[in-house]
Write a protein that holds these residues in place. Structure first.
Motif, PDB file in Angstrom:
ATOM      1  N   SER A 324      49.978  49.847  42.579  1.00  0.00           N
ATOM      2  CA  SER A 324      49.266  48.579  42.424  1.00  0.00           C
ATOM      3  C   SER A 324      48.870  48.345  40.965  1.00  0.00           C
ATOM      4  CB  SER A 324      48.036  48.547  43.330  1.00  0.00           C
ATOM      5  OG  SER A 324      47.133  49.583  42.992  1.00  0.00           O
ATOM      6  N   VAL A 325      48.588  47.077  40.665  1.00  0.00           N
ATOM      7  CA  VAL A 325      48.266  46.658  39.302  1.00  0.00           C
ATOM      8  C   VAL A 325      46.946  45.897  39.297  1.00  0.00           C
ATOM      9  CG1 VAL A 325      48.994  45.241  37.336  1.00  0.00           C
ATOM     10  CG2 VAL A 325      50.698  46.513  38.659  1.00  0.00           C
ATOM     11  N   GLY A 326      46.090  46.246  38.357  1.00  0.00           N
ATOM     12  CA  GLY A 326      44.848  45.518  38.151  1.00  0.00           C
ATOM     13  C   GLY A 326      44.760  45.029  36.716  1.00  0.00           C
ATOM     14  N   ALA A 327      44.079  43.909  36.514  1.00  0.00           N
ATOM     15  CA  ALA A 327      43.889  43.379  35.167  1.00  0.00           C
ATOM     16  C   ALA A 327      42.522  42.714  35.083  1.00  0.00           C
ATOM     17  CB  ALA A 327      44.986  42.385  34.804  1.00  0.00           C
ATOM     18  N   PHE A 328      41.907  42.851  33.926  1.00  0.00           N
ATOM     19  CA  PHE A 328      40.624  42.188  33.677  1.00  0.00           C
ATOM     20  C   PHE A 328      40.629  41.660  32.251  1.00  0.00           C
ATOM     21  CE2 PHE A 328      36.379  42.364  31.754  1.00  0.00           C
ATOM     22  CZ  PHE A 328      35.699  41.478  32.584  1.00  0.00           C
ATOM     23  N   THR A 329      40.385  40.352  32.128  1.00  0.00           N
ATOM     24  CA  THR A 329      40.222  39.713  30.830  1.00  0.00           C
ATOM     25  C   THR A 329      38.898  38.978  30.847  1.00  0.00           C
ATOM     26  OG1 THR A 329      42.623  39.428  30.554  1.00  0.00           O
ATOM     27  CG2 THR A 329      41.184  38.087  29.161  1.00  0.00           C
ATOM     28  N   GLY A 330      37.937  39.474  30.085  1.00  0.00           N
ATOM     29  CA  GLY A 330      36.604  38.878  30.103  1.00  0.00           C
ATOM     30  C   GLY A 330      36.195  38.401  28.727  1.00  0.00           C
ATOM     31  N   MET A 331      35.759  37.161  28.643  1.00  0.00           N
ATOM     32  CA  MET A 331      35.323  36.579  27.375  1.00  0.00           C
ATOM     33  C   MET A 331      33.870  36.151  27.455  1.00  0.00           C
ATOM     34  SD  MET A 331      35.708  35.358  24.278  1.00  0.00           S
ATOM     35  CE  MET A 331      37.467  35.237  23.912  1.00  0.00           C
ATOM     36  N   ILE A 332      33.062  36.620  26.510  1.00  0.00           N
ATOM     37  CA  ILE A 332      31.711  36.095  26.308  1.00  0.00           C
ATOM     38  C   ILE A 332      31.751  35.261  25.034  1.00  0.00           C
ATOM     39  CG2 ILE A 332      29.292  36.639  25.847  1.00  0.00           C
ATOM     40  CD1 ILE A 332      29.739  39.293  27.330  1.00  0.00           C
ATOM     41  N   LEU A 333      31.448  33.975  25.172  1.00  0.00           N
ATOM     42  CA  LEU A 333      31.500  33.051  24.049  1.00  0.00           C
ATOM     43  C   LEU A 333      30.088  32.546  23.750  1.00  0.00           C
ATOM     44  CD1 LEU A 333      32.965  31.205  22.022  1.00  0.00           C
ATOM     45  CD2 LEU A 333      33.403  29.614  23.904  1.00  0.00           C
ATOM     46  N   VAL A 334      29.611  32.810  22.524  1.00  0.00           N
ATOM     47  CA  VAL A 334      28.270  32.398  22.110  1.00  0.00           C
ATOM     48  C   VAL A 334      28.411  31.317  21.041  1.00  0.00           C
ATOM     49  CG1 VAL A 334      26.050  33.146  21.184  1.00  0.00           C
ATOM     50  CG2 VAL A 334      27.406  34.711  22.595  1.00  0.00           C
ATOM     51  N   ARG A 335      28.004  30.101  21.387  1.00  0.00           N
ATOM     52  CA  ARG A 335      28.116  28.970  20.478  1.00  0.00           C
ATOM     53  C   ARG A 335      27.083  29.065  19.349  1.00  0.00           C
ATOM     54  NH1 ARG A 335      33.059  26.763  21.126  1.00  0.00           N
ATOM     55  NH2 ARG A 335      33.498  26.221  23.324  1.00  0.00           N
ATOM     56  N   SER A 349      37.352  51.153  35.755  1.00  0.00           N
ATOM     57  CA  SER A 349      38.449  51.238  36.722  1.00  0.00           C
ATOM     58  C   SER A 349      38.896  52.678  36.903  1.00  0.00           C
ATOM     59  CB  SER A 349      39.643  50.388  36.261  1.00  0.00           C
ATOM     60  OG  SER A 349      39.242  49.052  36.019  1.00  0.00           O
ATOM     61  N   ILE A 350      39.388  52.961  38.119  1.00  0.00           N
ATOM     62  CA  ILE A 350      39.933  54.269  38.450  1.00  0.00           C
ATOM     63  C   ILE A 350      41.359  54.089  38.955  1.00  0.00           C
ATOM     64  CG2 ILE A 350      39.804  56.211  40.061  1.00  0.00           C
ATOM     65  CD1 ILE A 350      36.789  56.001  39.978  1.00  0.00           C
ATOM     66  N   CYS A 351      42.284  54.806  38.361  1.00  0.00           N
ATOM     67  CA  CYS A 351      43.671  54.846  38.833  1.00  0.00           C
ATOM     68  C   CYS A 351      43.879  56.157  39.581  1.00  0.00           C
ATOM     69  CB  CYS A 351      44.641  54.746  37.661  1.00  0.00           C
ATOM     70  SG  CYS A 351      44.635  53.150  36.834  1.00  0.00           S
ATOM     71  N   MET A 358      46.256  49.659  35.113  1.00  0.00           N
ATOM     72  CA  MET A 358      45.085  48.821  34.872  1.00  0.00           C
ATOM     73  C   MET A 358      45.114  48.343  33.428  1.00  0.00           C
ATOM     74  SD  MET A 358      42.367  47.430  36.097  1.00  0.00           S
ATOM     75  CE  MET A 358      41.264  46.315  35.205  1.00  0.00           C
ATOM     76  N   TYR A 359      44.938  47.019  33.250  1.00  0.00           N
ATOM     77  CA  TYR A 359      44.911  46.424  31.924  1.00  0.00           C
ATOM     78  C   TYR A 359      43.543  45.774  31.721  1.00  0.00           C
ATOM     79  CZ  TYR A 359      49.947  46.914  32.561  1.00  0.00           C
ATOM     80  OH  TYR A 359      51.197  47.406  32.800  1.00  0.00           O
ATOM     81  N   ALA A 360      42.859  46.152  30.648  1.00  0.00           N
ATOM     82  CA  ALA A 360      41.501  45.652  30.419  1.00  0.00           C
ATOM     83  C   ALA A 360      41.381  45.071  29.017  1.00  0.00           C
ATOM     84  CB  ALA A 360      40.487  46.772  30.607  1.00  0.00           C
ATOM     85  N   ARG A 361      40.819  43.856  28.947  1.00  0.00           N
ATOM     86  CA  ARG A 361      40.603  43.197  27.654  1.00  0.00           C
ATOM     87  C   ARG A 361      39.208  42.572  27.616  1.00  0.00           C
ATOM     88  NH1 ARG A 361      44.470  38.846  25.882  1.00  0.00           N
ATOM     89  NH2 ARG A 361      44.387  38.213  28.067  1.00  0.00           N
ATOM     90  N   ALA A 377      34.900  48.735  28.322  1.00  0.00           N
ATOM     91  CA  ALA A 377      35.837  48.936  29.421  1.00  0.00           C
ATOM     92  C   ALA A 377      36.301  50.389  29.420  1.00  0.00           C
ATOM     93  CB  ALA A 377      37.037  48.007  29.288  1.00  0.00           C
ATOM     94  N   THR A 378      36.423  50.971  30.609  1.00  0.00           N
ATOM     95  CA  THR A 378      36.942  52.325  30.751  1.00  0.00           C
ATOM     96  C   THR A 378      37.961  52.345  31.880  1.00  0.00           C
ATOM     97  OG1 THR A 378      35.188  52.976  32.303  1.00  0.00           O
ATOM     98  CG2 THR A 378      34.788  53.380  29.960  1.00  0.00           C
ATOM     99  N   VAL A 379      39.001  53.122  31.700  1.00  0.00           N
ATOM    100  CA  VAL A 379      40.003  53.356  32.735  1.00  0.00           C
ATOM    101  C   VAL A 379      40.229  54.853  32.815  1.00  0.00           C
ATOM    102  CG1 VAL A 379      42.350  52.902  33.528  1.00  0.00           C
ATOM    103  CG2 VAL A 379      41.135  51.149  32.222  1.00  0.00           C
ATOM    104  N   GLY A 380      40.077  55.433  34.004  1.00  0.00           N
ATOM    105  CA  GLY A 380      40.239  56.874  34.149  1.00  0.00           C
ATOM    106  C   GLY A 380      40.614  57.262  35.559  1.00  0.00           C
ATOM    107  N   GLN A 381      40.438  58.541  35.847  1.00  0.00           N
ATOM    108  CA  GLN A 381      40.711  59.085  37.160  1.00  0.00           C
ATOM    109  C   GLN A 381      39.415  59.615  37.749  1.00  0.00           C
ATOM    110  OE1 GLN A 381      43.783  61.911  36.029  1.00  0.00           O
ATOM    111  NE2 GLN A 381      45.392  60.461  36.593  1.00  0.00           N
ATOM    112  N   LEU A 382      39.480  60.074  38.975  1.00  0.00           N
ATOM    113  CA  LEU A 382      38.296  60.657  39.591  1.00  0.00           C
ATOM    114  C   LEU A 382      37.851  61.885  38.800  1.00  0.00           C
ATOM    115  CD1 LEU A 382      39.186  60.424  43.386  1.00  0.00           C
ATOM    116  CD2 LEU A 382      37.531  59.032  42.141  1.00  0.00           C
ATOM    117  N   ASP A 383      36.556  62.072  38.723  1.00  0.00           N
ATOM    118  CA  ASP A 383      35.965  63.166  37.955  1.00  0.00           C
ATOM    119  C   ASP A 383      36.323  64.514  38.590  1.00  0.00           C
ATOM    120  OD1 ASP A 383      34.240  65.072  36.795  1.00  0.00           O
ATOM    121  OD2 ASP A 383      32.741  63.542  36.357  1.00  0.00           O
TER     122      ASP A 383
END
Length: 446
Positions: A324-335, A349-351, A358-361, A377-383
């Motif tokens: 499976s594939v996951g993606a996250f693109t999050g923008m905080i915009l401060v005017r 995220s955990i793979c 997993m793609y994180a931006r 953002a963090t991407v890892g496996q189970l501890d």
């Protein structure tokens, strides 16, 4: 002929039937919307926003569309029986992209609370629709929003008057049913006026094992000092393709929480946009996804701070198995004028396998100098250390892995403010991790 051209041809061919079955308000927005769609075209990976989801590819295929508004024979009360213990809700239904006339417990909602079909209500409440419909869902910026606006024929309208506290959650059940592959285009318009309080629960289900292509647009307007909690659960079949946009506009001192939870899906692309337009507004944007096989979940968020003294918190978590594939693109915009902004964004995220992706931006754009903003953002496996510790205490590897996954994802579930729903979701999350079907046990929905 590419997919964009096919959809333009579909609109041209069916425009008369589409407009014949719809109100002046809905029809009035179509020309500019289809013009925007023609200009933008369906997104591909070349577009930065959809870098990880090739939208044009997923729109390929032959799908029927119910432009003639043929009624469904589905008896919703026989198909859907919510089994969340102690959860008392007012229920409304959408069958494919048509509002179902049955609304349970409508009579005990506070006076002035209005729930109805989008098309019918747009003819009754012209002033409200002229003021709110399509005002924050900008068709010039996104081709899918433009396509939805051009093709949509129905959905749900909900209005909460000022100074009204709705103690009973309002539950909307979206049901997809068809014997052939079907495209549906649905719309929600929610207005919560000043000093109002309300909880919404949206449940998305498929009944039949065919392919569904769904576009959805939700617009939420929160007036001054309004409190809105908006929870959405996805339990669609693995053939479904869902492209959903949620837009939130907040006035001063309002608080809005959006929490999107994907328990089962095929392809899901969810865009959530917050516009903090009044001082003291707070946005709480959350999401989680549990995926396996070759499922795909992409969450794209924008939180725009345009005035001073606003806050926002954002948390997204994924657990990905198999391919499976996951993606996250999050923008905080401060005017530039948004001094004293306080905002934090987190994606973890955990793979579970080497083949899961997993793609994180996480992104920040800050044009004010007196702010507190952070993202990560963090991407890892189970501890492995935690797994080893639990194994030494007598747990099997299966039990240890299940416990760690459960604890990881439930940080998002615990943000839910409806206690019976939160407790039920703990159970559904556990079932999902065990590989069991996560449908409500009192339902025929698959």
């Amino acid at each position: 002929m590419d997919t964009t051209e096919k959809l333009l041809e579909l609109y041209k061919r069916e425009r008369g039937i589409i407009e014949e079955n719809c109100s002046y308000i809905l029809n009035g927005t179509r020309p500019s919307a289809i013009s925007s769609f023609k200009k933008l075209g369906l997104p591909t990976r070349k577009l930065e926003k959809y870098k990880y989801t090739d939208v044009a590819q997923f729109f390929e295929g032959d799908y029927k569309v119910n432009f003639n508004r043929a009624p469904s024979s589905l008896k919703v009360d026989e198909v859907f029986k919510c089994d969340v213990p102690y959860l008392d809700t007012a229920q409304a239904f959408l069958v494919n992209d048509s509002f179902h006339p049955e609304i349970t417990k409508k009579d005990i909602l506070p006076r002035g609370v209005t729930i109805g079909g989008l098309n019918a209500m747009s003819e009754r409440f012209l002033e409200w629709f002229a003021k709110y419909y399509g005002k924050i869902a900008d068709t010039r910026e996104d081709a899918i929003v433009a396509l939805n606006t051009a093709l949509v024929q129905d959905g749900v309208f909900i209005y909460i008057p000022k100074n009204t506290v709705v103690d009973m959650p309002i539950q909307l059940i979206n049901i997809l049913t068809s014997k052939e592959n079907l495209m549906v285009n649905r719309r929600l318009l929610i207005i919560a006026e000043e000093n109002s309080q309300v909880n919404f629960l949206l449940c998305n289900h498929t009944i039949d094992p065919v392919s569904f292509l769904m576009t959805g647009v939700t617009e939420i307007f929160a007036g001054e000092n309004a409190h809105v909690n908006f929870y959405e659960i996805e339990e669609n079949n693995s053939k479904s393709k869902r492209f959903n946009h949620t837009f939130v506009y907040q006035e001063s001192n309002s608080t809005v929480q959006v929490n999107g939870m994907t328990l089962h899906n095929g392809i899901s692309c969810n865009c959530t946009n917050f516009y903090l337009a009044g001082e003291g507004a707070h946005a709480d944007c959350n999401g989680m996804a549990i995926t396996d096989k070759e499922q795909h979940v992409d969450n794209i968020t924008l939180i725009e701070h345009s005035v001073p003294h606003c806050t926002s918190h954002e948390l997204y978590k994924y657990v990905l198995d198999d391919k499976s594939v996951g993606a996250f693109t999050g923008m905080i915009l401060v005017r530039p004028n948004a001094q004293k902004t306080d905002s934090i964004q987190t994606n973890r995220s955990i793979c579970l396998t080497k083949d899961a992706r997993m793609y994180a931006r996480p992104q920040l754009e800050i044009y004010a100098d007196d702010v507190k903003c952070a993202h990560g953002a963090t991407v890892g496996q189970l501890d492995e250390d935690a797994l080893f510790y639990m194994r030494t205490r007598g747990m099997s590897m299966y039990e240890a892995r299940l416990l760690l996954m459960f604890a990881f994802i439930n940080e998002v579930v615990d943000k839910i403010k409806i206690e019976p729903l939160k407790e039920r979701l703990h159970v559904l999350v556990e079932k999902r991790f065990k590989g069991e079907l996560c449908n409500c046990s009192g339902s025929d929905i698959k």
